[in-house]
Design an enzyme around this catalytic site. Sequence first.
Site, PDB file in Angstrom:
ATOM      1  N   LYS A 125       8.830   0.101   4.926  1.00  0.00           N
ATOM      2  CA  LYS A 125       8.246   1.382   4.538  1.00  0.00           C
ATOM      3  C   LYS A 125       9.325   2.219   3.875  1.00  0.00           C
ATOM      4  O   LYS A 125      10.384   2.459   4.457  1.00  0.00           O
ATOM      5  CB  LYS A 125       7.699   2.096   5.777  1.00  0.00           C
ATOM      6  CG  LYS A 125       6.856   3.319   5.489  1.00  0.00           C
ATOM      7  CD  LYS A 125       6.230   3.837   6.792  1.00  0.00           C
ATOM      8  CE  LYS A 125       5.277   4.972   6.555  1.00  0.00           C
ATOM      9  NZ  LYS A 125       4.653   5.432   7.821  1.00  0.00           N
ATOM     10  N   ASP A 138      -4.063  10.189  15.454  1.00  0.00           N
ATOM     11  CA  ASP A 138      -4.619   9.685  14.195  1.00  0.00           C
ATOM     12  C   ASP A 138      -5.101   8.248  14.376  1.00  0.00           C
ATOM     13  O   ASP A 138      -4.857   7.379  13.537  1.00  0.00           O
ATOM     14  CB  ASP A 138      -3.578   9.775  13.084  1.00  0.00           C
ATOM     15  CG  ASP A 138      -4.199   9.654  11.688  1.00  0.00           C
ATOM     16  OD1 ASP A 138      -5.416   9.872  11.560  1.00  0.00           O
ATOM     17  OD2 ASP A 138      -3.465   9.343  10.730  1.00  0.00           O
ATOM     18  N   GLY A 194       0.717   5.744   1.162  1.00  0.00           N
ATOM     19  CA  GLY A 194       0.029   6.789   1.893  1.00  0.00           C
ATOM     20  C   GLY A 194       0.650   8.139   1.604  1.00  0.00           C
ATOM     21  O   GLY A 194       1.377   8.309   0.634  1.00  0.00           O
ATOM     22  N   ALA A 195       0.371   9.082   2.503  1.00  0.00           N
ATOM     23  CA  ALA A 195       0.883  10.434   2.306  1.00  0.00           C
ATOM     24  C   ALA A 195       2.393  10.485   2.457  1.00  0.00           C
ATOM     25  O   ALA A 195       3.039  11.402   1.972  1.00  0.00           O
ATOM     26  CB  ALA A 195       0.228  11.386   3.302  1.00  0.00           C
ATOM     27  N   TYR A 196       2.963   9.474   3.128  1.00  0.00           N
ATOM     28  CA  TYR A 196       4.388   9.526   3.450  1.00  0.00           C
ATOM     29  C   TYR A 196       5.253   8.662   2.551  1.00  0.00           C
ATOM     30  O   TYR A 196       6.386   9.018   2.245  1.00  0.00           O
ATOM     31  CB  TYR A 196       4.604   9.086   4.899  1.00  0.00           C
ATOM     32  CG  TYR A 196       3.765   9.839   5.884  1.00  0.00           C
ATOM     33  CD1 TYR A 196       4.139  11.112   6.312  1.00  0.00           C
ATOM     34  CD2 TYR A 196       2.591   9.293   6.383  1.00  0.00           C
ATOM     35  CE1 TYR A 196       3.380  11.811   7.214  1.00  0.00           C
ATOM     36  CE2 TYR A 196       1.823   9.993   7.291  1.00  0.00           C
ATOM     37  CZ  TYR A 196       2.214  11.249   7.701  1.00  0.00           C
ATOM     38  OH  TYR A 196       1.439  11.943   8.590  1.00  0.00           O
ATOM     39  N   GLY A 197       4.753   7.501   2.151  1.00  0.00           N
ATOM     40  CA  GLY A 197       5.615   6.612   1.389  1.00  0.00           C
ATOM     41  C   GLY A 197       4.889   5.370   0.926  1.00  0.00           C
ATOM     42  O   GLY A 197       3.658   5.298   0.932  1.00  0.00           O
ATOM     43  N   VAL A 253       4.689   1.037   1.190  1.00  0.00           N
ATOM     44  CA  VAL A 253       4.991  -0.094   2.069  1.00  0.00           C
ATOM     45  C   VAL A 253       5.056  -1.368   1.228  1.00  0.00           C
ATOM     46  O   VAL A 253       4.155  -1.646   0.430  1.00  0.00           O
ATOM     47  CB  VAL A 253       3.938  -0.242   3.179  1.00  0.00           C
ATOM     48  CG1 VAL A 253       4.294  -1.421   4.079  1.00  0.00           C
ATOM     49  CG2 VAL A 253       3.837   1.040   3.998  1.00  0.00           C
ATOM     50  N   GLY A 270       0.821  -1.196   0.000  1.00  0.00           N
ATOM     51  CA  GLY A 270       0.000   0.000   0.000  1.00  0.00           C
ATOM     52  C   GLY A 270       0.855   1.244   0.000  1.00  0.00           C
ATOM     53  O   GLY A 270       2.093   1.195   0.024  1.00  0.00           O
TER      54      GLY A 270
END
Length: 442
Positions: A56, A152, A32-35, A37, A30
């Site tokens: 990640k 979060d 996300g906003a950061y990186g 995985v 998957g």
Amino acid sequence: MVHIPITQLLPDFLGETIDGGRLKLVQRLGSGAYGIVYKALDTWSPPHKPVYFAVKCLKKYPVGEREAVFQARELKLHKMVSGHSNILTIHRDFTDGKHIFVVLDYCPGGDLFGVITNTRPFHRNTMLVKESFTQILDAVQHCHDRHIFHRDLKPENILCDAEGNNIRLADFGLSTQVGFCSDYGLGSPYYMSPESIAAEQHGSYSCRHSDIWALGVILTNMISGRNPWKVAKLEDECYLSYLGNRDFLLNSLPISKGANNLLKQCFDLHPEARPSIAQIREAILELDTFFLTDEELVHASSAQRVIAQYYATPTPEGELFSPHHSDQEGTHCDPQASGFPSPDPEEVYLYNTAPFDSPCLAPPAKIQSPGDSSSLSASDADSSSLSASDVSSAVSGRIDHPSVFHRFPAPTLKATQISEKLTSHPRNLWKRAMRRIRAMGI
């Protein structure tokens, strides 16, 4: 400013071998906003008993830039709590000069969101709800004991096995050591407390009590497969109905009176009146059931019966939802993909920019460093893990003790505000709210 998804800034490492030849990235799990995985095979493990990790991949930013500060803070705080059995373990992290790789436990079951929306094992399974939710509580308690507040909490950030057990709390990208902060609008709207949403408020709010609110929403998800509202603001019809009648959830969802009483405490408008994690844990263990009995369902509303029937039926294997993590922080997973009815056209997400670009976060103090290190270890992050509110609040030199901060009064809604809002809506407000909550799967 146009936000560029991180996936467009990172190369595709699928099939590559990293960490000195030890880890082979065999599957993309998957993004996300950061990186991104990946699932990684430990090539040093025996062929007959392979060992897998989650890796990640993050873009590496120059030391001192705000992105680097946020990354360092996330790693530092995650490492401080990763020894707990219900928190995802960080094994190590390293860099190739352009990217940072974080080696984590691999959880083959996926996340709690996928379990709730697909296999739905919690339906009328009081024992499993108790087992899993107390593990979530224990993980958050461990963080709070170390003055780390997640900010979060949501099912997508809670990993588990296919049965919804063996909980691992993850994703500390928005976590902080500041007990009272003024960073409004962080996280996913469904799970945010009302005092953490209102950017027009002055002062600060309690991160500890905001986490408690999110735990109440997660419990609602687990026992009903639904969200109580889209966002805790007067403009939201479901939330407004709850303010007008604190038993709105009891009358709308197929939940027991005991579960409703606990949720009402978690959703108290006065943050300090919300129960502690220890009190929630005790209440959870004492409850006989979270659900309506068969007899109660017979006399329940049509909306309650529809929700109970839908949540009782696992998603057909051919339609299983694979959680998709958006490239924009704060957006929610696609409810259509999960099999839930499509939300109405009024569905809006409030905070859909990545934290690095969020106007809610002022740039942290510029970090002076004698040189760039090869890896973001905990010691590297010691001096570069502070957000704007961390920096402004750290004058006392004790950022790990929230009690040293000035406590601003929490914003509260006056009864006249609620009454005026209720009377300004049509008489069928409750019916409209019931229709919306029927369609509002997590």
